[in-house]
Structures are given as C-alpha cells and as structure tokens.
Design a protein around this motif. Structure first.
Motif, PDB file in Angstrom:
ATOM      1  N   ARG A  21      -4.540   7.252  -0.537  1.00  0.00           N
ATOM      2  CA  ARG A  21      -3.889   5.949  -0.477  1.00  0.00           C
ATOM      3  C   ARG A  21      -4.131   5.200  -1.781  1.00  0.00           C
ATOM      4  NH1 ARG A  21      -8.853   4.960   1.988  1.00  0.00           N
ATOM      5  NH2 ARG A  21      -9.939   3.216   1.014  1.00  0.00           N
ATOM      6  N   PHE A  53       0.886   5.614   0.366  1.00  0.00           N
ATOM      7  CA  PHE A  53       0.136   6.716   0.964  1.00  0.00           C
ATOM      8  C   PHE A  53       0.857   8.038   0.728  1.00  0.00           C
ATOM      9  CE2 PHE A  53      -2.460   3.838   3.523  1.00  0.00           C
ATOM     10  CZ  PHE A  53      -1.624   2.751   3.699  1.00  0.00           C
ATOM     11  N   GLU A  65      -3.829   1.046  -3.260  1.00  0.00           N
ATOM     12  CA  GLU A  65      -3.501  -0.368  -3.103  1.00  0.00           C
ATOM     13  C   GLU A  65      -2.755  -0.823  -4.361  1.00  0.00           C
ATOM     14  OE1 GLU A  65      -7.414   0.221  -0.851  1.00  0.00           O
ATOM     15  OE2 GLU A  65      -6.425   1.024  -2.618  1.00  0.00           O
ATOM     16  N   VAL A 118      -6.286  -1.493   6.402  1.00  0.00           N
ATOM     17  CA  VAL A 118      -4.928  -1.114   6.007  1.00  0.00           C
ATOM     18  C   VAL A 118      -4.908   0.291   5.436  1.00  0.00           C
ATOM     19  CG1 VAL A 118      -4.115  -3.445   5.619  1.00  0.00           C
ATOM     20  CG2 VAL A 118      -5.291  -2.235   3.773  1.00  0.00           C
ATOM     21  N   ARG A 148       3.655   0.760   2.822  1.00  0.00           N
ATOM     22  CA  ARG A 148       3.303  -0.228   3.849  1.00  0.00           C
ATOM     23  C   ARG A 148       3.207  -1.587   3.183  1.00  0.00           C
ATOM     24  NH1 ARG A 148      -1.882   0.020   7.980  1.00  0.00           N
ATOM     25  NH2 ARG A 148      -1.578  -2.007   8.930  1.00  0.00           N
ATOM     26  N   TYR A 194       0.850  -1.183   0.000  1.00  0.00           N
ATOM     27  CA  TYR A 194       0.000   0.000   0.000  1.00  0.00           C
ATOM     28  C   TYR A 194       0.892   1.240   0.000  1.00  0.00           C
ATOM     29  CZ  TYR A 194      -3.168  -3.604   1.573  1.00  0.00           C
ATOM     30  OH  TYR A 194      -3.881  -4.762   1.672  1.00  0.00           O
TER      31      TYR A 194
END
Lengths: 114, 112
Positions: free
Chosen positions: A50, A35, A52, B98, A95, A33
């Motif tokens: 964010r 951000f 994915e 998340v 992340r 992920y």
C-alpha cells in the motif's frame, strides 16, 4: 468518480528476473491510498503493498516495491527476483481519504516461466 | 486464514431462485463490504455496512439486498437470479485503519 486503469492484460517474466506492472488512476483528490492486491488461482485476494498519497517515499515490502508518481497519477508495482509463486492476477486499487470503498483496475495476469 | 469467513464456498442454483451469502468479518472489524467479481467486469463494489448501518451503495441491483446484524456478520441476498449473476462474490472487512481490507475467500455462485 475515480477510475483505475491497468493497461497490461497479461505479462510474463522469467523466474528470478524483475517485472513491472503498470497502473494509472484518475482523481481530483489530493489525499488517498493506493494498493496492489494479488489474486492467485485460489482466488483469495491478498494485499501486497500500500501507498499513502501524502508520502513521497515509495513503499517497499521485501521483493515488492512501487513507483508512485503523484503528479502523473501513476502507481506501478515492481517485483524483483520473481518466483513461481508470484504467478497470479494483480489488481491495482484506489481508496479515497474520505470514502471507504476500493476502486479496482481490471487486473494484470502475471505468468512466471521457469 | 484471513479471519474473514464466507459461506458457502460454492453455490449452484437455478434462474429465478433466491440465495443468501453469509460473511463474518475479522474480529474487531466494524465495516463489511461486498464485491462482485465476474469475468467481464472485474471487481465491482456492491455495498458497505458499518456497525449495522448502510454507508455506501455501488452498482448493486434492486434484486440484491444486504444487511449487517448486531453480531456484525452480514448477509447478501440475491433474488430472481439470472444467468448473468453468476460470479464470485467477495466479502471484506476493515477496522479503523486505512490499510486496505481483509478479504474472505469468496462465494462462487453459478446460476444455471
């Protein structure tokens, strides 16, 4: 270990114009992920947007959008119709799918001129 | 208000002293993370707790320790303080999603 690089220490933009902040990252993982966080002079860390990694579509939040290029490991932030309140430090962060810590870039200071 | 509460907001102390920074996570969040933001090193991950258990350690000095209590609040203890420990210390919390963290407003530590 993953690393995040923001190559622009400072950027300036005229009010109402568009600016793009750059971010590249290094990882061997396929799921993760990304951000963008904003840190205004108050020093509060505010989540801007964010993305994915499994999604091909670029994320958009109002005037903020990203250009996610997975193969190039690039994740830039575009701010349209810049406002004085956008002036802040912007951090790109990564992340892992399997970990919980955020790895931050060094940040880009954005100045907005009226 | 982000829902993550950090106290105190500012702390000035002398070298060699010990301080405790406190963090209350957002309601329902089981994870607490501590980060250090200094001028020359950006945001550095220190430690992660999940429901009272240590889950991951980053670049945390041996002089620093942390814990998470049954009510989920967390404390970061910094001892034998040095001038270089002066920084902004952030706590963040997250739930099962998340979608990034929620950060507190930070504790500004100045060691003189």
């Amino acid at each position: 270990a993953q690393t995040v690089t923001q190559s622009q220490p400072e950027m300036s933009v005229q009010e109402a114009e568009t600016v793009t902040l750059s971010c590249t990252y290094d990882t061997s993982e396929s799921d993760y992920y990304l951000f963008w966080y904003k840190q205004p002079p108050s020093r509060q860390m505010i989540l801007v947007i964010r993305q994915e990694a499994y999604k091909q579509q670029n994320a958009t939040e109002n005037r903020f959008s990203v250009n996610f290029q997975k193969a190039a490991k690039s994740f830039s932030l575009k701010i349209s119709d810049s406002q004085l309140g956008d002036a802040a430090m912007y951090f790109c962060a990564y992340r892992s799918e399997y970990g919980n810590k955020l790895v931050f870039g060094a940040g880009t200071i954005l100045r907005v001129k009226s | 208000d982000s829902g993550v509460t950090q106290t105190p907001k500012h702390l000035i102390t002398a070298t060699g002293q010990r301080v405790t920074l406190r963090c209350s996570p957002r309601s329902g969040d089981l994870s607490v993370y501590w980060y250090q933001q200094s001028l020359d090193q950006g945001l550095q991950f220190l430690i992660h707790y999940y429901n009272g258990e240590e889950r991951a350690k980053g670049n945390i000095l041996e002089r620093f320790s942390a814990q998470q209590f049954p009510d989920l609040h967390s404390e970061l203890n910094l001892s034998s303080l040095e001038l270089g420990d002066s920084a902004l210390y952030f706590c963040a919390s997250s739930g099962t999603n998340v979608y990034g963290y929620t950060f507190g407003s930070g504790t500004r530590l100045t060691v003189v």
